[in-house]
Design an enzyme around this catalytic site. Structure first.
Site, PDB file in Angstrom:
ATOM      1  CB  CYS A  23      11.174  47.517  16.687  1.00  0.00           C
ATOM      2  SG  CYS A  23      10.302  49.000  16.126  1.00  0.00           S
ATOM      3  CG  HIS A  85       7.529  57.307  10.543  1.00  0.00           C
ATOM      4  ND1 HIS A  85       6.180  57.407  10.791  1.00  0.00           N
ATOM      5  CD2 HIS A  85       7.745  56.034  10.164  1.00  0.00           C
ATOM      6  CE1 HIS A  85       5.598  56.246  10.549  1.00  0.00           C
ATOM      7  NE2 HIS A  85       6.522  55.392  10.180  1.00  0.00           N
ATOM      8  CB  CYS A 107      11.953  55.566  17.002  1.00  0.00           C
ATOM      9  SG  CYS A 107      13.086  54.322  17.635  1.00  0.00           S
ATOM     10  CD  GLU A 137      14.301  57.164   9.834  1.00  0.00           C
ATOM     11  OE1 GLU A 137      13.653  56.109   9.812  1.00  0.00           O
ATOM     12  OE2 GLU A 137      15.537  57.209  10.017  1.00  0.00           O
ATOM     13  CB  SER A 234       6.270  49.161   6.427  1.00  0.00           C
ATOM     14  OG  SER A 234       7.309  48.586   7.192  1.00  0.00           O
ATOM     15  CG  ASN A 236      10.725  47.587   9.145  1.00  0.00           C
ATOM     16  OD1 ASN A 236      10.576  46.398   9.400  1.00  0.00           O
ATOM     17  ND2 ASN A 236       9.811  48.499   9.455  1.00  0.00           N
ATOM     18  CB  SER A 278       5.083  49.003  11.775  1.00  0.00           C
ATOM     19  OG  SER A 278       5.461  48.805  10.437  1.00  0.00           O
TER      20      SER A 278
HETATM   21 FE1  SF4 Z   1      12.947  52.725  16.006  1.00  0.00          FE
HETATM   22 FE2  SF4 Z   1      12.080  52.450  13.490  1.00  0.00          FE
HETATM   23 FE3  SF4 Z   1      14.107  50.968  14.383  1.00  0.00          FE
HETATM   24 FE4  SF4 Z   1      11.691  50.500  15.271  1.00  0.00          FE
HETATM   25  S1  SF4 Z   1      12.367  50.253  13.159  1.00  0.00           S
HETATM   26  S2  SF4 Z   1      13.574  50.650  16.549  1.00  0.00           S
HETATM   27  S3  SF4 Z   1      10.815  52.566  15.307  1.00  0.00           S
HETATM   28  S4  SF4 Z   1      14.103  53.200  14.169  1.00  0.00           S
END
Ligand code: SF4
Length: 320
Positions: A23, A85, A107, A137, A234, A236, A278
């Site tokens: 991202c 984070h 971010c 985070e 991770s 996400n 990531s």
């Molecule tokens: Fe930002 Fe994390 Fe979303 Fe990537 S996944 S855009 S680093 S908040």
């Protein structure tokens, strides 16, 4: 045996989710470390894994980054980068006290949540924060406001059990990398129990997290199984596995192609592939190449949306 007599490989159709992988926030954080090494020379210290991916971290180590968990281990005068984070306010304050030159790779979408938290507390609201205990985070966001001004809620059960000292004066915020569906369920409980609760301005779950989840949803039902490339820490990436499983598709998280368990592909004719925010695209190609050793592949990318977001670098690195 003549080449023509070799047994044919079984067919495997790959549906590759898009968007997937890096991202804008991860891209920016990695670039910050690379540019810091270019500008200051090695070693550049990085507090915590810059992003949760071993391949990325090892690549930066090879360029001269040194990863540490706390500032105490950073030598005086050395440059230090804070991870994507985000960090509690006490971390840049400690760096400043020690005269360390630091760069913040938080971010911008995490920083946005930090600023919202500050504003809400300044306005006298108690914050209910939806997130995962112990994630960096969450630690970083809690560290933006005085202790006691934010309460963590992880599940629907937590939201049901929540006791607010002043129920008419609460607000909620969320971690950026949560499950869109799970969060909606927690928010529904909060809205029912605290009708005047203040919602965030815009969505806290970031575009990359929700786009990757939507892309998995779009293909999961058509796949017999799904592989998600990402790290076990991770957030996400873990959510992508959950999304597939919830759609009824067996899914596994792997960090590299070498971890692939061939037995997982028994009876699979259509395999879905995606990667957490990531995980670099190179790891997707590595997995496809490994699959190609045993299967006759047909590969199709299924794009649900196109991402064009890019974040600016910190001013001090722009000209580097
Ligand atoms: Fe930002 Fe994390 Fe979303 Fe990537 S996944 S855009 S680093 S908040």
């Amino acid at each position: 045996m003549p080449v023509t007599d070799l047994p044919a490989k079984p067919a495997l159709e790959l549906l590759i989710a898009a968007p997937r992988g890096f991202c804008a926030g991860v891209d920016r954080a990695i670039r910050i470390v690379e540019l810091a090494i270019e500008k200051h020379g090695a070693p550049v210290y990085v507090r915590h894994e810059i992003v949760h991916n071993k391949f990325v971290v090892d690549g930066l180590k090879a360029q001269g980054a040194v990863f540490v968990e706390e500032l105490d281990t950073v030598p005086d005068g050395a440059p230090v980068v804070f991870s994507a984070h985000g960090v509690p306010k006490s971390v840049p304050a400690a760096a400043q006290d020690r005269g360390l030159a630091y760069l913040d790779a938080t971010c911008p979408l995490v920083s946005k949540v930090h600023r919202q938290a500050e504003r809400l507390v300044a306005a006298g609201r108690h914050i209910v924060f939806i997130g995962h205990a112990g994630h960096p985070e969450v630690i970083g966001t809690f560290g933006q406001v005085p202790a006691g001004s934010m309460t963590l809620v992880e599940t629907v059960a937590d939201a049901e059990a929540l006791v607010a000292a002043d129920p008419d004066n609460v607000a909620f915020l969320t971690q950026t990398t949560l499950s869109v569906d799970d969060t909606a369920a927690v928010v529904a409980v909060l809205l029912r129990r605290f009708p005047s609760i203040q919602a965030p301005k815009g969505e806290d779950i970031c575009y990359a997290t929700s786009n990757r989840q939507a892309a998995v949803k779009a293909i999961a039902a058509r796949c017999d199984a799904m592989l998600v490339i990402g790290a076990p820490n991770s957030s996400n990436s873990l959510r992508l596995v959950e999304v597939a499983v919830r759609e009824g598709t067996p899914a596994r998280l792997i960090q590299r192609a070498a971890e692939l368990d061939w037995a997982f592909l028994d009876g699979v004719a259509v395999l879905g592939i995606t990667a957490g925010a990531s995980a670099p695209e190179l790891l997707v190609r590595e997995l496809v190449a490994r699959l190609g050793e045993r299967f006759d592949l047909t590969e199709r990318e299924v794009e649900t949306t196109r991402e064009t977001i890019a974040f600016k670098l910190p001013r001090e690195l722009e000209a580097a």
